[in-house]
Write an enzyme that holds these catalytic residues in place. Structure first.
Site, mmCIF file in Angstrom:
data_model
loop_
_atom_site.group_PDB
_atom_site.id
_atom_site.type_symbol
_atom_site.label_atom_id
_atom_site.label_comp_id
_atom_site.label_asym_id
_atom_site.label_seq_id
_atom_site.Cartn_x
_atom_site.Cartn_y
_atom_site.Cartn_z
ATOM 1 N N GLY A 194 0.862 -1.181 0.000
ATOM 2 C CA GLY A 194 0.000 0.000 0.000
ATOM 3 C C GLY A 194 0.899 1.232 0.000
ATOM 4 N N VAL A 282 1.099 -3.031 6.886
ATOM 5 C CA VAL A 282 -0.090 -3.801 6.512
ATOM 6 C C VAL A 282 -1.384 -3.097 6.943
ATOM 7 C CG1 VAL A 282 1.071 -6.049 6.457
ATOM 8 C CG2 VAL A 282 0.159 -5.200 8.624
ATOM 9 N N ARG A 284 -3.525 0.320 9.067
ATOM 10 C CA ARG A 284 -3.549 1.040 10.342
ATOM 11 C C ARG A 284 -4.871 0.794 11.072
ATOM 12 N NH1 ARG A 284 0.516 4.273 11.097
ATOM 13 N NH2 ARG A 284 -0.589 5.730 12.448
ATOM 14 N N ALA A 332 -4.588 12.398 5.552
ATOM 15 C CA ALA A 332 -4.605 13.630 6.338
ATOM 16 C C ALA A 332 -5.629 14.634 5.799
ATOM 17 C CB ALA A 332 -3.213 14.245 6.331
ATOM 18 N N HIS A 457 2.547 26.164 -21.869
ATOM 19 C CA HIS A 457 3.551 25.327 -22.525
ATOM 20 C C HIS A 457 4.941 25.847 -22.205
ATOM 21 C CE1 HIS A 457 5.391 22.848 -25.603
ATOM 22 N NE2 HIS A 457 6.052 23.915 -26.020
HETATM 23 C C1 LIG Z 1 4.262 6.742 6.994
HETATM 24 C C2 LIG Z 1 2.979 7.454 6.727
HETATM 25 C C3 LIG Z 1 2.920 8.376 5.703
HETATM 26 C C4 LIG Z 1 1.747 9.046 5.447
HETATM 27 N N1 LIG Z 1 1.722 9.945 4.423
HETATM 28 C C5 LIG Z 1 0.578 10.588 4.141
HETATM 29 C C6 LIG Z 1 0.546 11.550 3.111
HETATM 30 O O1 LIG Z 1 1.549 11.822 2.449
HETATM 31 N N2 LIG Z 1 -0.615 12.189 2.868
HETATM 32 C C7 LIG Z 1 -1.756 11.917 3.587
HETATM 33 O O2 LIG Z 1 -2.800 12.511 3.319
HETATM 34 N N3 LIG Z 1 -1.753 11.013 4.590
HETATM 35 C C8 LIG Z 1 -0.611 10.355 4.876
HETATM 36 N N4 LIG Z 1 -0.588 9.462 5.913
HETATM 37 C C9 LIG Z 1 -1.819 9.262 6.684
HETATM 38 C C10 LIG Z 1 -1.986 10.385 7.711
HETATM 39 O O3 LIG Z 1 -0.843 10.462 8.508
HETATM 40 C C11 LIG Z 1 -3.221 10.132 8.544
HETATM 41 O O4 LIG Z 1 -4.331 9.941 7.695
HETATM 42 C C12 LIG Z 1 -3.489 11.317 9.462
HETATM 43 O O5 LIG Z 1 -2.415 11.551 10.327
HETATM 44 C C13 LIG Z 1 -4.762 11.070 10.253
HETATM 45 O O6 LIG Z 1 -5.050 12.199 11.000
HETATM 46 P P1 LIG Z 1 -5.872 12.115 12.359
HETATM 47 O O7 LIG Z 1 -5.914 13.512 12.866
HETATM 48 O O8 LIG Z 1 -7.122 11.371 12.141
HETATM 49 O O9 LIG Z 1 -5.001 11.199 13.323
HETATM 50 P P2 LIG Z 1 -3.477 11.291 13.861
HETATM 51 O O10 LIG Z 1 -2.625 12.066 12.946
HETATM 52 O O11 LIG Z 1 -3.131 9.901 14.143
HETATM 53 O O12 LIG Z 1 -3.630 12.127 15.181
HETATM 54 C C14 LIG Z 1 -4.352 11.669 16.289
HETATM 55 C C15 LIG Z 1 -3.907 12.429 17.509
HETATM 56 O O13 LIG Z 1 -4.750 12.080 18.587
HETATM 57 C C16 LIG Z 1 -3.976 11.883 19.761
HETATM 58 N N5 LIG Z 1 -4.751 11.014 20.644
HETATM 59 C C17 LIG Z 1 -5.097 9.721 20.429
HETATM 60 N N6 LIG Z 1 -5.864 9.272 21.425
HETATM 61 C C18 LIG Z 1 -6.005 10.299 22.299
HETATM 62 C C19 LIG Z 1 -6.703 10.459 23.498
HETATM 63 N N7 LIG Z 1 -7.463 9.498 24.021
HETATM 64 N N8 LIG Z 1 -6.609 11.645 24.138
HETATM 65 C C20 LIG Z 1 -5.879 12.650 23.629
HETATM 66 N N9 LIG Z 1 -5.207 12.554 22.479
HETATM 67 C C21 LIG Z 1 -5.284 11.401 21.803
HETATM 68 C C22 LIG Z 1 -2.693 11.289 19.236
HETATM 69 O O14 LIG Z 1 -1.635 11.445 20.153
HETATM 70 C C23 LIG Z 1 -2.496 12.105 17.955
HETATM 71 O O15 LIG Z 1 -1.791 13.284 18.220
HETATM 72 C C24 LIG Z 1 0.587 8.793 6.218
HETATM 73 C C25 LIG Z 1 0.633 7.880 7.271
HETATM 74 C C26 LIG Z 1 1.816 7.219 7.521
HETATM 75 C C27 LIG Z 1 1.860 6.250 8.673
#
Ligand SMILES: Cc1cc2nc3c(=O)[nH]c(=O)nc-3n(C[C@H](O)[C@H](O)[C@H](O)COP(=O)(O)OP(=O)(O)OC[C@H]3O[C@@H](n4cnc5c(N)ncnc54)[C@H](O)[C@@H]3O)c2cc1C
Length: 478
Positions: A194, A282, A284, A332, A457
């Site tokens: 992926g 594999v 998330r 993101a 272009h």
């Molecule tokens: C290696 C890698 C590369 C990636 N590259 C891209 C990319 O190029 N473009 C893209 O669009 N996406 C990319 N992604 C996916 C992207 O990182 C995620 O989709 C995005 O971070 C999700 O955002 P989120 O805010 O839902 O969660 P997260 O970014 O996981 O943030 C969640 C936050 O909640 C906090 N938290 C969790 N539970 C609690 C709680 N109970 N109380 C308080 N705080 C809590 C955590 O500490 C964290 O700070 C990538 C992911 C990985 C692993």
């Protein structure tokens, strides 16, 4: 010492308009937008820094490394460009790591500034719902403090899945450990083709590692159009990346010098692969355990939370956004837009729900992939008549100038009305070029609209014009 925005605050009498749990891109974007609407907003984060997976161990650090990889690739080909460098280009791993870390730190500080600017109260602690709304107020336990809010947005994100019986360490890696290795491994095995698996495979191949990718499904980047998967596999082979699709991992063992992966190929042959490190990529899992879901009426499935089109869960006043939402891609920009939709709804401002078919998906490999909408197979499955155009970058002059002519742009359109149903790009700047396709689809443009849109272009974007032309067998440059 806790930073200014992480100080403990006195909360008992306050009722926030909105409290957000999780400060990744979904949560912090929701918080900023809520502040802009003038809502009294709290952002609860368990980690010392804001930014989540995306900023600390996801999008940003990977793309920083990718830029190093690109520069290094160019330097290796310097002679072709008529640039003489004495001796071979060399990588300074410490400097690469420092640069990556500085980028992350700069943006983490930027987020703290944005919270202050938008008057968001940042509360440091693990957030947990104590139940559903009572008299229109939801209560959260945030690391021992009570936070009360009229609306709550859950944005707790995700973590890497591990294969059964395996544990991440210094040999077996997830996206976290692989970002700060002490040195570039000579060989890297990757389980999972992926986005995360192929991105790290591509980066470390550019850094001269021997890379082998093992995927259980029949093709690489399985969510993409089939032609994209084929082209990526072809170019990866050319770059010396070994790929095995339709393969089954039987056993993984750590050894003194690395790991041994026993797997069975798609034609049933047992194989033994030795590598210095193994990346497990594999998928998330959503981080929704221990956040009090069971004390509410929120419906969930394997940890993913169900929401309506406004990101509202089945519990009144509680919303969910980002990687924890069922049925949405874990990206993101999906999380951040979902945050803006939820907050607009809470604030009673105009909003539009997310349109599942207008979400760009980008994979930052060499070559890059950018896609939006239906694949050719999905479009056919809808039962409508379709037409398809495909234009190769080898016929685009700018691609020749930048010495990057692998790949193509493929447009899937409705045969009768020319409605653009999907655009699939693999090649130079695909992750930037896809923005035009998303905008075109958002504005319900047809293939004819694209064919009469003037593209400068010489640009890579002109390939979009030719791809639109090719839908009607009228590409100019091919
Ligand atoms: C290696 C890698 C590369 C990636 N590259 C891209 C990319 O190029 N473009 C893209 O669009 N996406 C990319 N992604 C996916 C992207 O990182 C995620 O989709 C995005 O971070 C999700 O955002 P989120 O805010 O839902 O969660 P997260 O970014 O996981 O943030 C969640 C936050 O909640 C906090 N938290 C969790 N539970 C609690 C709680 N109970 N109380 C308080 N705080 C809590 C955590 O500490 C964290 O700070 C990538 C992911 C990985 C692993």
């Amino acid at each position: 010492m806790l930073s200014r925005s992480f100080r403990r605050i006195d909360l008992p009498d306050q009722i926030f308009d909105v409290a957000i749990i999780g400060a990744g891109p979904a949560g912090y974007t929701a918080a900023i937008r809520a502040g802009q609407y003038g809502l009294k907003t709290a952002l609860i984060e368990k980690d010392p820094k804001l930014g989540g997976t995306c900023l600390h161990v996801g999008c940003i650090p990977t793309k920083a490394l990718l830029f190093n990889a690109e520069i290094y690739d160019h330097l290796k080909a310097a002679k072709e460009f008529g640039v003489e460098i004495s001796g071979d280009a060399k990588l300074n791993w410490t400097a690469i790591q420092d640069r990556k870390n500085k980028i992350v730190t700069k943006h983490a500080k930027g987020l703290e500034f944005l919270m202050r600017k938008n008057k968001v109260e940042v509360i440091h602690g693990f957030g947990k719902l104590t139940g559903g709304a009572k008299d229109g107020v939801v209560t959260i336990d945030a690391g021992g403090q009570q936070v009360r809010a009229r609306n709550v947005i859950l944005a707790t994100g995700s973590a890497a899945k591990m294969l059964p019986g395996m544990q991440a360490g210094d040999r077996i890696l997830t996206n976290i450990e692989i970002l700060s290795l002490p040195a570039i491994p000579k060989s890297l095995a990757v389980i999972g083709a992926g986005a995360v698996g192929v991105e790290f495979g591509s980066i470390y191949r550019s850094f001269d590692a021997e890379v082998t990718i093992i995927e259980a499904l029949p093709r690489m980047v399985p969510v993409e159009d089939e032609d994209i998967s084929k082209e990526l596999a072809r170019v990866f082979r050319k770059r010396g990346i070994n790929t095995h699709v339709g393969a089954k991992v039987d056993k993984v063992e750590t050894t003194k010098n690395g790991v041994t992966v026993n797997f069975t190929t798609s034609d049933g042959k047992p194989q033994k692969l030795e590598a210095e490190r193994l990346l497990v990529a594999v998928g998330r899992r959503p981080l929704t355990e221990n956040i009090g879901i069971e004390s509410t009426k929120i419906q969930s499935e394997r940890g993913f939370l169900h929401t309506d089109e406004w990101m509202q869960t089945s519990e009144p006043h509680i919303y969910a956004i980002g990687d924890i939402v069922a049925g949405l891609p874990q990206l993101a920009h999906v999380g951040s837009m979902a945050g803006m939709v939820a907050v607009a709804k809470i604030a009673g401002k105009p909003a539009r729900p997310l349109h599942r078919n207008r979400i760009p998906g980008c994979t930052y490999t060499e070559p890059q992939i950018g896609s939006v909408g239906l694949t050719e197979a999905q479009a056919k499955d809808t039962g409508r008549q379709i037409k398809v155009g495909k234009f190769p970058f080898s016929a685009n002059s700018k691609a020749t100038i930048v010495n990057s002519h692998e790949g193509f742009i493929k447009i899937v359109a409705d045969a009768q009305y020319g409605e653009i149903l999907g655009v699939h790009i693999i090649g130079p700047s695909a992750t930037e070029l896809i923005a035009e396709a998303v905008t075109a689809m958002e504005l319900e443009a047809t293939v004819d609209d694209l064919m009469f849109t003037i593209h400068a272009h010489p640009t890579l974007a002109e390939a979009m014009l030719d791809a639109a032309g090719s839908v009607n067998a009228m590409a100019i440059n091919a």
